[in-house]
Design a protein around this motif. Structure first.
Motif, PDB file in Angstrom:
ATOM      1  N   LEU A   1     -61.039  18.704 -10.993  1.00  0.00           N
ATOM      2  CA  LEU A   1     -62.426  19.307 -12.140  1.00  0.00           C
ATOM      3  C   LEU A   1     -61.568  20.518 -13.038  1.00  0.00           C
ATOM      4  N   PRO A   2     -62.442  21.350 -13.631  1.00  0.00           N
ATOM      5  CA  PRO A   2     -62.246  21.483 -14.719  1.00  0.00           C
ATOM      6  C   PRO A   2     -62.413  23.353 -14.302  1.00  0.00           C
ATOM      7  N   PRO A   3     -61.181  24.448 -15.039  1.00  0.00           N
ATOM      8  CA  PRO A   3     -61.285  25.731 -14.372  1.00  0.00           C
ATOM      9  C   PRO A   3     -63.105  26.112 -14.957  1.00  0.00           C
ATOM     10  N   ASN A   4     -63.609  27.140 -13.578  1.00  0.00           N
ATOM     11  CA  ASN A   4     -64.352  27.553 -14.117  1.00  0.00           C
ATOM     12  C   ASN A   4     -65.981  26.910 -13.530  1.00  0.00           C
ATOM     13  N   TYR A   5     -65.451  25.591 -12.778  1.00  0.00           N
ATOM     14  CA  TYR A   5     -67.119  24.285 -12.533  1.00  0.00           C
ATOM     15  C   TYR A   5     -67.735  25.076 -11.906  1.00  0.00           C
ATOM     16  N   GLY A   6     -68.538  24.707 -12.159  1.00  0.00           N
ATOM     17  CA  GLY A   6     -70.429  24.830 -11.727  1.00  0.00           C
ATOM     18  C   GLY A   6     -70.173  24.127  -9.489  1.00  0.00           C
ATOM     19  N   ILE A   7     -71.146  25.095  -8.973  1.00  0.00           N
ATOM     20  CA  ILE A   7     -71.670  24.318  -8.272  1.00  0.00           C
ATOM     21  C   ILE A   7     -71.887  22.792  -7.870  1.00  0.00           C
ATOM     22  N   GLY A   8     -72.935  22.286  -9.425  1.00  0.00           N
ATOM     23  CA  GLY A   8     -73.101  20.889  -9.530  1.00  0.00           C
ATOM     24  C   GLY A   8     -72.154  19.854  -9.370  1.00  0.00           C
ATOM     25  N   GLN A   9     -70.828  20.777 -10.678  1.00  0.00           N
ATOM     26  CA  GLN A   9     -69.967  19.435 -10.832  1.00  0.00           C
ATOM     27  C   GLN A   9     -68.592  19.242  -8.947  1.00  0.00           C
ATOM     28  N   LEU A  10     -69.064  20.632  -8.436  1.00  0.00           N
ATOM     29  CA  LEU A  10     -68.416  20.375  -6.870  1.00  0.00           C
ATOM     30  C   LEU A  10     -68.893  19.611  -6.321  1.00  0.00           C
ATOM     31  N   ARG A  11     -70.590  19.298  -5.955  1.00  0.00           N
ATOM     32  CA  ARG A  11     -71.505  18.754  -5.269  1.00  0.00           C
ATOM     33  C   ARG A  11     -70.885  17.325  -5.890  1.00  0.00           C
ATOM     34  N   ARG A  12     -70.930  17.152  -6.907  1.00  0.00           N
ATOM     35  CA  ARG A  12     -71.077  15.654  -7.678  1.00  0.00           C
ATOM     36  C   ARG A  12     -69.569  14.908  -7.373  1.00  0.00           C
ATOM     37  N   ALA A  13     -68.041  16.134  -7.250  1.00  0.00           N
ATOM     38  CA  ALA A  13     -66.853  16.124  -6.942  1.00  0.00           C
ATOM     39  C   ALA A  13     -67.388  15.031  -5.084  1.00  0.00           C
ATOM     40  N   LEU A  14     -67.711  15.971  -4.400  1.00  0.00           N
ATOM     41  CA  LEU A  14     -67.937  16.027  -2.916  1.00  0.00           C
ATOM     42  C   LEU A  14     -68.585  14.471  -2.491  1.00  0.00           C
TER      43      LEU A  14
ATOM     44  N   VAL B   1     -73.242  16.661   3.269  1.00  0.00           N
ATOM     45  CA  VAL B   1     -72.221  17.627   2.698  1.00  0.00           C
ATOM     46  C   VAL B   1     -73.119  18.702   1.860  1.00  0.00           C
ATOM     47  N   GLU B   2     -72.556  19.868   2.080  1.00  0.00           N
ATOM     48  CA  GLU B   2     -73.327  21.080   1.879  1.00  0.00           C
ATOM     49  C   GLU B   2     -72.735  21.752   0.898  1.00  0.00           C
ATOM     50  N   VAL B   3     -72.738  21.904  -0.066  1.00  0.00           N
ATOM     51  CA  VAL B   3     -72.117  23.494  -1.086  1.00  0.00           C
ATOM     52  C   VAL B   3     -72.713  24.724  -1.435  1.00  0.00           C
ATOM     53  N   GLN B   4     -72.310  25.555  -1.266  1.00  0.00           N
ATOM     54  CA  GLN B   4     -73.459  27.726  -0.496  1.00  0.00           C
ATOM     55  C   GLN B   4     -72.599  28.034  -1.445  1.00  0.00           C
ATOM     56  N   PRO B   5     -72.845  29.096  -2.218  1.00  0.00           N
ATOM     57  CA  PRO B   5     -72.194  29.621  -2.906  1.00  0.00           C
ATOM     58  C   PRO B   5     -71.887  31.290  -2.339  1.00  0.00           C
ATOM     59  N   VAL B   6     -70.242  31.788  -2.355  1.00  0.00           N
ATOM     60  CA  VAL B   6     -70.193  32.946  -1.540  1.00  0.00           C
ATOM     61  C   VAL B   6     -68.968  33.643  -2.228  1.00  0.00           C
ATOM     62  N   GLY B   7     -69.978  34.894  -3.049  1.00  0.00           N
ATOM     63  CA  GLY B   7     -69.761  35.465  -3.816  1.00  0.00           C
ATOM     64  C   GLY B   7     -68.612  34.503  -5.504  1.00  0.00           C
TER      65      GLY B   7
ATOM     66  N   ARG C   1     -66.788  32.811  -4.962  1.00  0.00           N
ATOM     67  CA  ARG C   1     -66.404  30.645  -4.398  1.00  0.00           C
ATOM     68  C   ARG C   1     -67.565  30.229  -3.408  1.00  0.00           C
ATOM     69  N   PHE C   2     -66.877  28.709  -3.190  1.00  0.00           N
ATOM     70  CA  PHE C   2     -68.154  28.290  -2.740  1.00  0.00           C
ATOM     71  C   PHE C   2     -67.434  27.872  -0.866  1.00  0.00           C
ATOM     72  N   ARG C   3     -68.523  28.064  -0.327  1.00  0.00           N
ATOM     73  CA  ARG C   3     -68.136  27.093   1.092  1.00  0.00           C
ATOM     74  C   ARG C   3     -68.616  25.760   1.231  1.00  0.00           C
ATOM     75  N   VAL C   4     -68.502  24.838   1.995  1.00  0.00           N
ATOM     76  CA  VAL C   4     -68.145  23.705   2.119  1.00  0.00           C
ATOM     77  C   VAL C   4     -68.767  23.113   3.405  1.00  0.00           C
ATOM     78  N   LEU C   5     -70.095  22.622   3.094  1.00  0.00           N
ATOM     79  CA  LEU C   5     -70.059  22.445   4.967  1.00  0.00           C
ATOM     80  C   LEU C   5     -70.526  20.400   5.030  1.00  0.00           C
TER      81      LEU C   5
END
Length: 168
Positions: free
Chosen positions: A50-63, A128-134, A136-140
């Motif tokens: 993923l690119p630097p400073n990726y967003g929650i949407g990009q991470l969710r799609r990758a996961l 798969v759930e992605v939650q912002p934590v500060g 960073r992101f938490r993946v469940l």
């Protein structure tokens, strides 16, 4: 005959119960690690793309793509070609265009990684759930596991295949 006993009654009861417990341990399956931990470890290569400073949407799609590859490899019983074909066809149908070469190589890499590092893990990723934590992101990750009898049968079949395929 007074005082005679069968072989299973020899020794104190504690010893017999300990032996039964040891036999049960050897035949039982180890518990799975948490799916979230396993899944994040598995998905690291696609997360790292993923690119630097990726967003929650990009991470969710990758996961979600990673979970699709994981499930396809499990469903196809390790047939990587069929798993990759299934995932790429599904993504192409959704996007109404061919899968880009970079994504195709990431899918192939994930399929190989599943087979090489997580082959004995036959759980199906059910969410798969992605939650912002500060910052960073938490993946469940949630999963379903086959019944223990099915897991044991697959494990024994794999062991037999290894023995049968071992060069003599």
């Amino acid at each position: 005959m007074e005082g005679a006993s069968s072989a299973s009654d020899v020794g104190p009861i504690r010893y017999r119960l300990a032996m039964q417990s040891e036999q049960a341990k050897r035949l039982s399956l180890p518990p799975w690690p948490k799916m979230s931990d396993t899944f994040v470890d598995y998905a690291k290569p696609i997360i790292n793309r993923l690119p630097p400073n990726y967003g929650i949407g990009q991470l969710r799609r990758a996961l979600l793509i990673a979970s699709g590859v994981w499930n396809a490899v499990v469903a196809e019983r390790g047939d990587i070609d069929r798993a990759v074909e299934f995932v790429t066809l599904t993504l192409a149908e959704e996007a109404k265009q061919p899968v880009p070469p970079g994504l195709l190589s990431a899918i192939e890499m994930l399929a190989l990684r599943k087979l090489a590092r997580f082959d004995d893990d036959d759980r199906i990723v059910t969410g798969v759930e992605v939650q912002p934590v500060g910052d960073r992101f938490r993946v469940l990750a949630a999963s379903e596991s086959p019944p223990p009898a099915v897991r044991m049968a697959r494990r024994l079949r794999r062991r037999k295949q290894l023995v049968d395929d071992w060069p003599s």
